[in-house]
Enzyme design. Structure first.
Site, PDB file in Angstrom:
ATOM      1  N   ASP A   8       0.880  -1.159   0.000  1.00 28.53           N
ATOM      2  CA  ASP A   8       0.000   0.000   0.000  1.00 28.53           C
ATOM      3  C   ASP A   8       0.933   1.227   0.000  1.00 28.53           C
ATOM      4  OD1 ASP A   8      -2.337   1.635   0.464  1.00 28.53           O
ATOM      5  OD2 ASP A   8      -1.626   1.820   2.528  1.00 28.53           O
ATOM      6  N   ASP A  10      -0.072   5.065   0.921  1.00 25.30           N
ATOM      7  CA  ASP A  10      -0.303   6.044   1.998  1.00 25.30           C
ATOM      8  C   ASP A  10      -0.260   5.366   3.369  1.00 25.30           C
ATOM      9  OD1 ASP A  10      -0.912   8.093   0.055  1.00 25.30           O
ATOM     10  OD2 ASP A  10      -2.919   7.258  -0.152  1.00 25.30           O
TER      11      ASP A  10
HETATM   12  C1  BG6 Z   1      -5.913   5.671   0.134  1.00 27.18           C
HETATM   13  C2  BG6 Z   1      -5.983   6.448   1.440  1.00 27.18           C
HETATM   14  O1  BG6 Z   1      -4.613   5.265  -0.095  1.00 27.18           O
HETATM   15  O2  BG6 Z   1      -6.368   6.481  -0.954  1.00 27.18           O
HETATM   16  C3  BG6 Z   1      -7.375   7.007   1.646  1.00 27.18           C
HETATM   17  O3  BG6 Z   1      -5.656   5.564   2.503  1.00 27.18           O
HETATM   18  C4  BG6 Z   1      -7.791   7.825   0.435  1.00 27.18           C
HETATM   19  O4  BG6 Z   1      -7.355   7.799   2.814  1.00 27.18           O
HETATM   20  C5  BG6 Z   1      -7.701   6.961  -0.819  1.00 27.18           C
HETATM   21  O5  BG6 Z   1      -9.131   8.282   0.596  1.00 27.18           O
HETATM   22  C6  BG6 Z   1      -8.105   7.712  -2.085  1.00 27.18           C
HETATM   23  O6  BG6 Z   1      -7.182   8.724  -2.334  1.00 27.18           O
HETATM   24  P1  BG6 Z   1      -7.298   9.845  -3.458  1.00 27.18           P
HETATM   25  O7  BG6 Z   1      -5.909  10.410  -3.529  1.00 27.18           O
HETATM   26  O8  BG6 Z   1      -7.703   9.140  -4.738  1.00 27.18           O
HETATM   27  O9  BG6 Z   1      -8.309  10.808  -3.016  1.00 27.18           O
HETATM   28 MG    MG Z   2      -2.711   3.107   3.647  1.00 21.13          MG
END
Ligand code: BG6
Ligand code: MG
Length: 215
Positions: A8, A10
């Site tokens: 993953d 984030d």
């Molecule tokens: C995930 C995060 O990796 O991506 C979430 O953990 C986030 O918190 C999701 O909502 C979607 O991200 P983005 O950048 O497409 O808004």
């Molecule tokens: Mg994550």
């Protein structure tokens, strides 16, 4: 036999999980919707619109689809602004050393992220050439806890799901990995998840290469 590790992004490789929180918090404060770190745990790993719908559970009125679209866009603009000056200092402990150790052992590596911003983050950190495959929120319909993003990563790698190990910091991501039939290391905010095969605080607290060689 593990042949590939799917990370993953984030909260596993990069500290951008806290930027997601701060951006949602700013939007929720502007709207007068209660939102705190505890609520945020449910947002980890899920898509932008699903995150917004979770936040709106605490709103005192209904929002139209057009308002919701604008709120999601506003949050994303705050988020994109925040990650604008990200550099390698934002990498989490053990991220790079684990990646290099796995590569040296011939283990394939991929990113499996729900985020549509994942490619931009990897580019900004000059990491886009490090991975054998990147599967992200732009390529999938159902985000975690659905297995889609991890199954796509495995397909792009050409490795069967049962030979993949996922690294996740979100309970939704642990569910997704299990639903994909993969092994999973739960770390960070998911490190208490008892459904995972392995648990650790950070990637520095575990020797993944030894686990893969011996397991
Ligand atoms: C995930 C995060 O990796 O991506 C979430 O953990 C986030 O918190 C999701 O909502 C979607 O991200 P983005 O950048 O497409 O808004
Ligand atoms: Mg994550």
């Amino acid at each position: 036999m593990i042949q590939a590790v799917i990370f993953d992004l984030d909260g596993v490789l990069v500290t951008t999980d806290s930027c997601h929180y701060k951006a949602w918090k700013r939007m929720a404060d502007e709207e007068g919707i209660p939102f705190d770190e505890k609520d945020n745990l449910r947002l980890r790993g899920v898509s932008r619109m699903e995150s917004l719908n979770i936040i709106l559970e605490k709103a005192d009125r209904q929002y139209t689809e057009s308002e919701k679209h604008d709120m999601a866009e506003r949050k994303n603009a705050y988020y994109v602004q925040m990650i604008g000056d990200l550099d390698q200092e934002a990498l989490l402990p053990g991220a790079l050393s684990t990646i290099y150790a796995l590569k040296e052992d011939g283990v394939k590596i991929a990113v499996g992220s729900s985020s549509k911003n994942a490619p931009a983050i990897l580019k900004q950190l000059q990491m886009e050439d490090l991975f054998d495959a990147v599967a992200d929120g732009n390529q999938i319909k159902n985000s975690k806890p659905a297995p889609d993003v991890f199954l796509l990563a495995a397909e792009l790698l050409g490795v069967k799901p049962e030979h993949c190990l996922v690294v996740e910091d979100a309970d939704a991501g642990v569910e997704a990995a299990l639903a994909a039939g993969m092994r999973v290391l739960a770390m960070g905010s998911a490190s208490g998840n008892q459904k995972a095969h392995l648990r650790s605080g950070t990637l520095n607290d575990i020797d993944l290469t030894s686990y893969i060689k011996n397991g």
